[in-house]
Every structure is written in C-alpha cells, then in structure tokens.
Design a protein around this motif. Structure first.
Motif, short mmCIF file in Angstrom:
data_model
loop_
_atom_site.label_atom_id
_atom_site.label_comp_id
_atom_site.label_asym_id
_atom_site.label_seq_id
_atom_site.Cartn_x
_atom_site.Cartn_y
_atom_site.Cartn_z
N TRP A 37 0.86 -1.18 0.00
CA TRP A 37 0.00 0.00 0.00
C TRP A 37 0.89 1.22 0.00
N ASN A 38 0.45 2.26 -0.71
CA ASN A 38 1.15 3.54 -0.66
C ASN A 38 0.13 4.67 -0.77
N ARG A 39 0.43 5.79 -0.09
CA ARG A 39 -0.51 6.93 -0.11
C ARG A 39 -0.82 7.34 -1.54
N SER A 40 0.22 7.49 -2.37
CA SER A 40 0.00 7.76 -3.79
C SER A 40 -0.04 6.41 -4.49
N PRO A 41 -1.21 5.97 -4.94
CA PRO A 41 -1.37 4.59 -5.40
C PRO A 41 -0.49 4.21 -6.58
N ASP A 42 -0.06 5.20 -7.39
CA ASP A 42 0.77 4.90 -8.57
C ASP A 42 2.00 4.06 -8.22
N ARG A 43 2.49 4.28 -7.01
CA ARG A 43 3.75 3.61 -6.64
C ARG A 43 3.58 2.11 -6.42
N THR A 44 2.34 1.64 -6.35
CA THR A 44 2.16 0.19 -6.17
C THR A 44 2.33 -0.56 -7.50
N1 LIG Z 1 16.34 5.64 1.27
C1 LIG Z 1 17.26 5.13 2.08
O1 LIG Z 1 18.35 4.74 1.67
C2 LIG Z 1 16.95 4.98 3.54
C3 LIG Z 1 17.87 4.28 4.37
C4 LIG Z 1 17.59 4.16 5.73
C5 LIG Z 1 16.43 4.71 6.25
N2 LIG Z 1 15.57 5.39 5.43
C6 LIG Z 1 14.36 5.95 6.05
O2 LIG Z 1 13.22 5.32 5.49
C7 LIG Z 1 12.12 6.26 5.46
C8 LIG Z 1 11.61 6.32 4.03
O3 LIG Z 1 12.68 6.74 3.22
P1 LIG Z 1 12.58 6.72 1.63
O4 LIG Z 1 13.94 6.94 1.11
O5 LIG Z 1 11.80 5.53 1.20
O6 LIG Z 1 11.70 8.04 1.42
P2 LIG Z 1 10.94 8.53 0.10
O7 LIG Z 1 11.46 7.85 -1.11
O8 LIG Z 1 10.94 10.02 0.17
O9 LIG Z 1 9.44 8.02 0.34
C9 LIG Z 1 8.67 8.54 1.38
C10 LIG Z 1 7.47 7.64 1.57
O10 LIG Z 1 6.71 8.13 2.70
C11 LIG Z 1 5.36 8.30 2.27
N3 LIG Z 1 4.74 9.32 3.12
C12 LIG Z 1 5.28 10.48 3.54
N4 LIG Z 1 4.42 11.14 4.34
C13 LIG Z 1 3.31 10.38 4.41
C14 LIG Z 1 2.08 10.51 5.10
N5 LIG Z 1 1.81 11.57 5.86
N6 LIG Z 1 1.17 9.52 4.96
C15 LIG Z 1 1.45 8.43 4.19
N7 LIG Z 1 2.58 8.24 3.52
C16 LIG Z 1 3.52 9.21 3.64
C17 LIG Z 1 5.47 8.65 0.83
O11 LIG Z 1 4.22 8.46 0.21
P3 LIG Z 1 3.90 9.18 -1.21
O12 LIG Z 1 4.51 8.28 -2.26
O13 LIG Z 1 2.42 9.21 -1.26
O14 LIG Z 1 4.53 10.54 -1.17
C18 LIG Z 1 6.52 7.64 0.38
O15 LIG Z 1 5.96 6.35 0.24
C19 LIG Z 1 12.68 7.59 5.96
O16 LIG Z 1 12.40 7.74 7.34
C20 LIG Z 1 14.18 7.42 5.75
O17 LIG Z 1 14.95 8.22 6.65
C21 LIG Z 1 15.79 5.53 4.10
#
Ligand SMILES: NC(=O)c1ccc[n+]([C@@H]2O[C@H](COP(=O)([O-])OP(=O)(O)OC[C@H]3O[C@@H](n4cnc5c(N)ncnc54)[C@H](OP(=O)(O)O)[C@@H]3O)[C@@H](O)[C@H]2O)c1
Length: 293
Positions: A37-44
């Motif tokens: 599941w993802n808030r923006s459904p396109d990502r699924t």
């Molecule tokens: N990327 C890495 O290498 C990495 C490594 C270690 C830890 N992390 C941690 O993992 C977490 C996610 O990182 P990421 O890199 O995957 O981030 P990202 O690519 O920016 O994705 C963010 C995700 O959070 C969702 N989101 C944000 N606010 C929301 C809300 N209020 N309600 C529902 N969904 C919400 C977004 O949904 P939408 O698609 O709808 O915007 C998206 O699925 C962060 O805390 C990050 O610090 C990341």
C-alpha cells in the motif's frame, strides 16, 4: 514453488518510497506473499508487476499479513498511517523502518501496544541498492517474541540483527553508526586531499585505504573491550605519541594549504585525555573525555 516458498509468511509493506519499495522487492524475492500500500497509489504498480498484491486501503494491507512493515518519511507519518488501520491492527506485529529518535520509537511502541499489537523498531543501515543481499545490515529491537517469530522473514532483507527488547535501541544504534561512518568518511576525504597534493587520484588512494580497514575493524573490537574494562593499555602507542602524530598531520596539512579542522578536533580530544591523566594510556582513553564533556 520450493519448500521455503511454501513456508513463507505473508508480509505487508506500507509506504513504497525508495526504501519501502526495496523492502517489498526483497520480501518477494524471499518468496513471501507481499501486500503493498502507498498513499499515492501509482507507486504500487511496479511492485504489482513484480508479483506483489496492491491494495487501496491501510486496513486491507494490515489485515493481509501478521507482519506489517511501515516505511514512510517520519514517525508522525507512520503513526498517521497506522491510525487508519483501526481495529485491524490488533494482534499484528508492526515493524517501523522509518527513521526517528529512540524516544519516538519508545512512544510508538507504547502507542502500538495500546492498540493490541506488538512493536518492532528497525534501522536500515545499507541504503537501498543492497537491500535483499546478505551484506545489507538491518537492526531490530522491540518485542522479543515478535522478533523471534519473524526473524526468518526479516532475513530476506539482509543481515538481520536483533538488538534486544528496548524499542529505542535500533534508532540509537542507527544514529551511533552513522556518526561513526561520518567520522571515518570525513577522515578519508581529508586523507585523500592530502595525497592528492602529490597527484594521487582519490580512487587509487581508496584502494590502499580500503585494504587498511580490516586492521581498523580489529582495533574497534580491541578498544570496545578496553572501554568496558576501564583499562587502556598503550599497545599501539600512548596518547602523547598519538598527539604528536596529530601535530605532524596538522603541520603537513597547513604546509599543503589544506583544512586542519578534523585533525585539530582529534588533537583536542587527545590533549584533554592527557590532562585528565591518560598521557601514558592508549588512544581508547579518549572515551573518558567523551563521556564527560
Ligand atoms: N532511502 C534510504 O536509503 C533509507 C535508508 C535508511 C532509512 N531510510 C528511512 O526510510 C524512510 C523512508 O525513506 P525513503 O527513502 O523511502 O523516502 P521517500 O522515497 O521520500 O518516500 C517517502 C514515503 O513516505 C510516504 N509518506 C510520507 N508522508 C506520508 C504521510 N503523511 N502519509 C502516508 N505516507 C507518507 C510517501 O508516500 P507518497 O509516495 O504518497 O509521497 C513515500 O511512500 C525515511 O524515514 C528514511 O529516513 C531511508
């Protein structure tokens, strides 16, 4: 389908950003039926093409598996997502891989427990590209039974490491290990700048520096034991000897017109250790200084 796939536990992944999508792909590769599941459904869509089951609501995702992995930008967002699960949360194990502080993790653990679910906190330490490979380090802490039950599933993500029952510990290790990595990387870049003044390419230097890291890994283990025992034998040089070496590094950096902040910082620690009576002890005695700022 192999035997391990027959036995594979289902898992749900909520949040399909860069990390969440990599988690879902690793669970799929491990043979786990994966609901996304993802808030923006396109990502699924790309995950569905890879074999995941997309759902359009949080309750549907949470109801689909005993292990619910949430990976969104912040703890606040994670709680917002989980709140939408309503009664479906009861009886589930929630693993939160969003980044935050130890205190936020402990608060989240209490909040999840109030809703009849078990809480695990996690930290992904190796970016996204390595997720699913044995070298990808994942740290977990929280509900002990939940971790024992789901460790085989979580091993699909990489090297799953159990830190114990305090839900705050995964975040604390996360921050601590990043601090260590940044110190090492800052040291590498200073060193690479130093040798570049003689025309050495950073990549060539990296080859030699990388070969030195196993020695440093050994030192980390030795120092860890010394800190726990409170004894700092100077087997690899005294604080005074290390301070003199730092002064050489600072002088050389100045001569070559390079920044000196980093070695000056380390020299400061060594000088404070010496002032505190550790001049003839080993380098690990700086631990005493760091614990009494
Ligand atoms: N990327 C890495 O290498 C990495 C490594 C270690 C830890 N992390 C941690 O993992 C977490 C996610 O990182 P990421 O890199 O995957 O981030 P990202 O690519 O920016 O994705 C963010 C995700 O959070 C969702 N989101 C944000 N606010 C929301 C809300 N209020 N309600 C529902 N969904 C919400 C977004 O949904 P939408 O698609 O709808 O915007 C998206 O699925 C962060 O805390 C990050 O610090 C990341």
């Amino acid at each position: 389908m192999t035997d391990s796939q027959d036995d594979a536990q289902p898992v749900s992944v909520l949040g399909l950003g860069m990390l969440g999508a990599a988690l879902a792909r690793a669970f799929l590769a491990g043979g786990h039926p994966t609901t996304v599941w993802n808030r923006s459904p396109d990502r699924t869509r790309p995950l569905a093409e890879a074999g995941a089951t997309p759902v359009d609501s949080v309750p549907a995702a949470v109801a689909a598996a005993p292990l619910v992995v949430v990976c969104v930008s912040t703890y606040e967002a994670a709680q917002e997502v989980l709140a939408a699960a309503g009664d479906t949360l009861s009886g589930r194990v929630v693993l939160n891989l969003s980044s935050g502080t130890p205190e936020l993790a402990r608060q989240m653990s209490r909040w999840v427990a109030e809703r009849g679910a078990s809480y695990l906190d996690g930290a992904a330490m190796s970016g996204t590209a390595a997720v699913g490979r044995p070298e990808a380090l994942f740290l977990f802490s929280g509900a002990p039974d939940a971790l024992t039950t789901h460790l085989p599933t979580l091993s699909s993500l990489g090297r799953a490491t159990d830190l114990g029952s305090d839900p705050g510990l995964a975040s604390l290790y996360d921050t601590a290990l990043f601090g260590m990595a940044w110190g090492l990387l800052a040291g590498f870049h200073h060193a690479a700048a130093l040798v570049s003044t003689s025309g050495v390419k950073a990549a060539d230097f990296a080859g030699v520096a990388g070969g030195h890291l196993p020695f440093l890994a050994g030192l980390v283990e030795v120092h860890g034991r010394q800190v726990d025992s409170g004894r700092y034998p100077a087997d690899d040089g005294t604080v005074a000897v290390h301070a003199a070496a730092m002064e050489h590094l600072i002088a050389t950096s100045k001569d070559l017109d390079l920044d000196t902040d980093l070695p000056t910082l380390v020299l400061g620690l060594l000088e404070r250790a010496a002032t505190a009576g550790h001049a003839t002890d080993g380098f690990a005695s700086v631990a005493e200084v760091l614990r009494q700022p």
